[in-house]
Design a protein around this motif. Structure first.
Motif, mmCIF file in Angstrom:
data_model
loop_
_atom_site.group_PDB
_atom_site.id
_atom_site.type_symbol
_atom_site.label_atom_id
_atom_site.label_comp_id
_atom_site.label_asym_id
_atom_site.label_seq_id
_atom_site.Cartn_x
_atom_site.Cartn_y
_atom_site.Cartn_z
ATOM 1 N N GLU A 144 0.871 -1.082 0.198
ATOM 2 C CA GLU A 144 -0.193 0.035 0.194
ATOM 3 C C GLU A 144 0.994 1.120 -0.192
ATOM 4 O O GLU A 144 0.574 2.219 -0.516
ATOM 5 C CB GLU A 144 -0.956 0.045 1.115
ATOM 6 C CG GLU A 144 -1.991 -1.095 1.269
ATOM 7 C CD GLU A 144 -1.524 -2.289 1.886
ATOM 8 O OE1 GLU A 144 -0.363 -2.626 2.101
ATOM 9 O OE2 GLU A 144 -2.471 -2.925 2.535
ATOM 10 N N GLY A 145 2.083 1.137 0.633
ATOM 11 C CA GLY A 145 2.954 2.142 0.541
ATOM 12 C C GLY A 145 3.180 2.796 -0.727
ATOM 13 O O GLY A 145 3.291 3.932 -1.029
ATOM 14 N N LYS A 175 0.231 4.449 -2.264
ATOM 15 C CA LYS A 175 0.082 5.782 -1.563
ATOM 16 C C LYS A 175 0.757 7.053 -2.192
ATOM 17 O O LYS A 175 0.163 8.049 -2.343
ATOM 18 C CB LYS A 175 0.223 5.711 -0.129
ATOM 19 C CG LYS A 175 0.051 7.028 0.851
ATOM 20 C CD LYS A 175 -1.266 6.731 1.653
ATOM 21 C CE LYS A 175 -1.322 7.853 2.741
ATOM 22 N NZ LYS A 175 -1.975 8.858 1.828
ATOM 23 N N ALA A 231 -0.223 7.599 -6.141
ATOM 24 C CA ALA A 231 -1.366 8.139 -6.350
ATOM 25 C C ALA A 231 -1.250 10.013 -6.461
ATOM 26 O O ALA A 231 -2.089 10.340 -7.034
ATOM 27 C CB ALA A 231 -2.311 8.116 -4.938
ATOM 28 N N THR A 232 -0.105 10.117 -5.904
ATOM 29 C CA THR A 232 0.186 11.849 -6.334
ATOM 30 C C THR A 232 1.400 12.116 -6.975
ATOM 31 O O THR A 232 1.507 13.207 -7.317
ATOM 32 C CB THR A 232 0.063 12.281 -4.508
ATOM 33 O OG1 THR A 232 1.079 11.432 -3.963
ATOM 34 C CG2 THR A 232 -1.007 12.477 -3.974
ATOM 35 N N GLU A 259 -6.876 -2.793 -2.694
ATOM 36 C CA GLU A 259 -6.088 -1.768 -2.192
ATOM 37 C C GLU A 259 -5.881 -0.757 -3.241
ATOM 38 O O GLU A 259 -5.935 0.668 -2.808
ATOM 39 C CB GLU A 259 -4.514 -2.428 -1.944
ATOM 40 C CG GLU A 259 -4.638 -3.190 -0.668
ATOM 41 C CD GLU A 259 -5.406 -4.496 -0.718
ATOM 42 O OE1 GLU A 259 -5.325 -5.032 -1.750
ATOM 43 O OE2 GLU A 259 -5.875 -4.711 0.477
ATOM 44 N N PHE A 294 -6.763 3.170 -2.033
ATOM 45 C CA PHE A 294 -5.725 4.069 -1.871
ATOM 46 C C PHE A 294 -5.678 4.784 -3.026
ATOM 47 O O PHE A 294 -4.920 5.983 -2.947
ATOM 48 C CB PHE A 294 -4.316 3.479 -1.594
ATOM 49 C CG PHE A 294 -4.242 3.028 -0.467
ATOM 50 C CD1 PHE A 294 -3.725 3.394 0.747
ATOM 51 C CD2 PHE A 294 -4.808 1.508 0.161
ATOM 52 C CE1 PHE A 294 -3.704 3.072 1.996
ATOM 53 C CE2 PHE A 294 -4.692 0.983 1.447
ATOM 54 C CZ PHE A 294 -4.272 1.770 2.489
ATOM 55 N N VAL A 295 -5.917 4.443 -4.171
ATOM 56 C CA VAL A 295 -5.515 5.334 -5.405
ATOM 57 C C VAL A 295 -6.808 5.976 -6.192
ATOM 58 O O VAL A 295 -7.095 7.049 -6.488
ATOM 59 C CB VAL A 295 -4.758 4.458 -6.464
ATOM 60 C CG1 VAL A 295 -4.279 5.426 -7.599
ATOM 61 C CG2 VAL A 295 -3.347 4.223 -5.756
ATOM 62 N N VAL A 339 -3.451 14.710 6.865
ATOM 63 C CA VAL A 339 -4.614 14.685 5.818
ATOM 64 C C VAL A 339 -5.628 15.748 5.800
ATOM 65 O O VAL A 339 -6.206 16.358 5.018
ATOM 66 C CB VAL A 339 -5.778 13.443 6.326
ATOM 67 C CG1 VAL A 339 -6.942 13.316 5.442
ATOM 68 C CG2 VAL A 339 -5.069 12.159 6.111
ATOM 69 N N GLY A 346 2.507 12.435 4.016
ATOM 70 C CA GLY A 346 2.205 11.068 3.666
ATOM 71 C C GLY A 346 2.931 10.285 2.749
ATOM 72 O O GLY A 346 3.167 9.089 2.775
ATOM 73 N N GLU A 347 3.229 11.015 1.383
ATOM 74 C CA GLU A 347 4.104 10.449 0.410
ATOM 75 C C GLU A 347 5.448 9.987 1.110
ATOM 76 O O GLU A 347 5.907 8.888 0.812
ATOM 77 C CB GLU A 347 4.227 11.661 -0.664
ATOM 78 C CG GLU A 347 3.036 11.685 -1.751
ATOM 79 C CD GLU A 347 3.367 12.810 -2.543
ATOM 80 O OE1 GLU A 347 4.474 13.022 -2.959
ATOM 81 O OE2 GLU A 347 2.259 13.572 -2.834
ATOM 82 N N GLY A 374 5.193 7.092 2.886
ATOM 83 C CA GLY A 374 5.160 5.944 1.859
ATOM 84 C C GLY A 374 6.469 5.640 1.402
ATOM 85 O O GLY A 374 6.607 4.321 1.158
#
Lengths: 310, 226
Positions: free
Chosen positions: A158-159, A162, A165-166, A211, A215-216, B21, B30-31, B34
């Motif tokens: 999941e890391g 996460k 996603a950005t 997931e 998460f995405v 958040v 958060g990134e 990650g």
């Protein structure tokens, strides 16, 4: 004149042998005798092996839940970016690999730009095998980095999701062969997963389609489709149709997609269809299991009747 | 001290991630975490490998029960590791992908791991058939409902369902087996799955809070006393 193919003869022979065997077992069942599990194993072996040997296929028609994925890929404008994640291992491959093959073919024939990746350690080798052996031989004109690219496996479950996603390049600075993403044409204008027109996760374990949704694709509102093993399909329905636009569940989902694909693309009408081919063993095995469930209940009621009498 | 530091790290990281958040200036934190997580995950492979060697090497040295299997495990582990690390057979230099066509790592995956794992999973079909025969019996009302649902799903997942019930007119198409199977998935299954998911999510929230606030300490190992 009635012409029977090799498959037709195989199907008839198989059905006759299975029916005769089940008839004998039914006779025993009526006497209330339990069946040894080794007999069940022999029936399952025969019902799975025979359709593979005789290449028995059944026709399929895409249901709405599968057709929506097909329509999405078919209707996206040429050059759309599609991300396909191979989140599975060899154990799951017989069920979901046919989906990966047909989705890859469909995306490439429509002229989309496809990015392949995996969240599973074993996914990278499967990716290489599927792309090189099943997809690319049909598309000699397609060029790596322009029409498709393979990012390979990245640890972190999941890391990883996460972060991509950005910011995609933060987690994947280079592709599978160490080439920087900045120098790959497909990644021009791609900052995050939001820049993809469609994300597809094929798998069934963890991390996998669920997931990806959590998460995405759901937080970023990205169109998402999933291809999962049959046992996982029920867990995907709560996300349909709001979070996922379609679900391919098990071999049947793959077979439905394949039949839709070969029906609409003349060029691929004679292609190998592992999904449709695997529906033969699945159909016969399900039939045998159902027969044994009926027999099991006959034995149960006979025994209960006997016990009540005594 | 041995317990307070991990507890403090858990508290700070947990709170930071929650706050990030809601606070746009620090939302990229958060990134970053990650990426840290990904790096730590790679170290887990080292730990896993080390643990595997420790356990199986110990069995071989002590000649414990079935030590021969441990020997196969260790030999297989090192064979894959060496072939993968040095990219034996791979075209090009060391920067080439470990799974590049022609590499022995990929060959071993395709011709060894792939069929072995598939075979193990395929064996399930036999046990599922045997278990279905024994388990799906109409012993009471609940078992009968389960039996009927299983029957419809089994039939609905094959072309047989349509062959048997395709004659039902379109206005009553819900009674065609494939449509009944879809209804089971979309209604009773959906309701049950959602209930389970919501329950699990609430449990995750509660457990996360317990971890962040230091109430739950079993992950530190040993007893609960700080």
């Amino acid at each position: 004149m009635l012409l029977l193919t090799f498959s037709d003869i195989g199907l008839i022979v198989t059905l006759v042998i299975i029916a005769a065997g089940l008839g004998l077992i039914l006779k025993l069942a009526l006497k209330g005798k339990e069946i040894d599990r080794r007999i069940i194993f022999i029936f399952i072996f025969f019902s799975v092996a025979s359709p593979i040997i005789f290449q028995i296929k059944f026709s399929e028609k895409a249901t709405a839940v599968v057709k929506s994925i097909y329509d999405k890929i078919d209707n996206l404008p040429e050059g759309s970016k599609i991300l396909i994640s191979f989140d599975f291992d060899p154990a799951m491959a017989p069920e979901v690999q046919p989906m990966a093959i047909v989705l890859g073919r469909h995306a490439l024939i429509k002229g989309h730009e496809v990015v392949f990746m995996s969240l599973w350690t074993t996914g990278q080798s499967l990716l290489t095998e599927i792309i090189n052996e099943y997809i690319l031989p049909d598309f000699p004109e397609k060029q790596e980095f322009i029409d498709y690219v393979t990012l390979g496996f990245k640890a972190g479950n999941e890391g990883v999701l996460k972060v991509i996603a950005t910011d995609f390049k933060k987690m994947f600075p280079v592709d599978n062969n160490g080439r920087p993403l900045d120098s790959i044409p497909i990644f021009d204008g791609v900052k995050s997963c939001s820049d993809f027109d469609l994300v597809i996760s094929i798998g069934g374990g963890k991390p996998g389609p669920k997931e990806w949704i959590l998460f995405v694709t759901d937080p970023s509102n990205i169109p998402m489709a999933v291809g999962v093993a049959a046992v996982i399909a029920p867990q995907m329905y709560p996300y349909y149709p709001a979070q996922v636009l379609g679900i391919m569940g098990g071999v049947k989902g793959a077979a439905e997609y394949e039949s839709e694909f070969i029906g609409n693309y003349e060029r691929f009408k004679d292609m190998k269809t592992p999904g449709l081919l695997t529906m033969g063993p699945q159909t016969l095995a399900h039939t045998v299991i159902m027969a044994f469930i009926i027999i099991g209940n006959i034995i149960y009621f006979r025994k209960r009747k006997k016990e009540a009498k005594s | 001290m041995r317990r307070n530091i991990p507890l403090a790290v858990t508290f700070v990281v947990g709170m930071l991630l929650i706050v990030s958040v809601f606070l746009p200036p620090i939302e990229t934190i958060g990134e970053d975490f990650g990426v840290f997580f990904s790096i730590i995950a790679v170290f887990a492979f080292f730990l896993g490998g080390g643990n595997l060697i420790k356990v199986h090497f110990g069995k071989i040295m002590k000649k414990s029960n079935d030590w021969e299997f441990s020997l196969v495990t260790v030999v297989g582990f090192f064979a894959m590791l060496i072939i993968g690390l040095f990219k034996i057979g791979a075209p090009g230099d060391i920067s080439t992908s470990v799974t590049a066509e022609g590499s022995y790592f990929q060959e071993m995956f395709v011709y060894l791991i792939n069929p072995l794992q598939s075979t193990m999973y395929a064996l399930l079909a036999f046990f599922v058939a045997s278990a279905s025969y024994r388990a799906f019996r109409a012993k009471n009302r609940e078992a009968t409902i389960l039996l009927v649902a299983a029957f419809i799903i089994l039939l609905g997942r094959t072309p047989l369902g349509m062959m048997l019930t395709g004659w039902i007119p379109e206005s009553f198409s819900i009674f065609q087996v494939p449509n009944l199977a879809v209804w089971i998935m979309n209604s009773p299954n959906l309701a049950g799955q959602r209930a389970i998911m919501i329950g699990i999510s609430l449990g995750v929230v509660a457990m996360s809070l317990r971890l962040i606030l230091g109430i739950e300490r079993t992950y530190l190992g040993g007893d609960d006393k700080g």
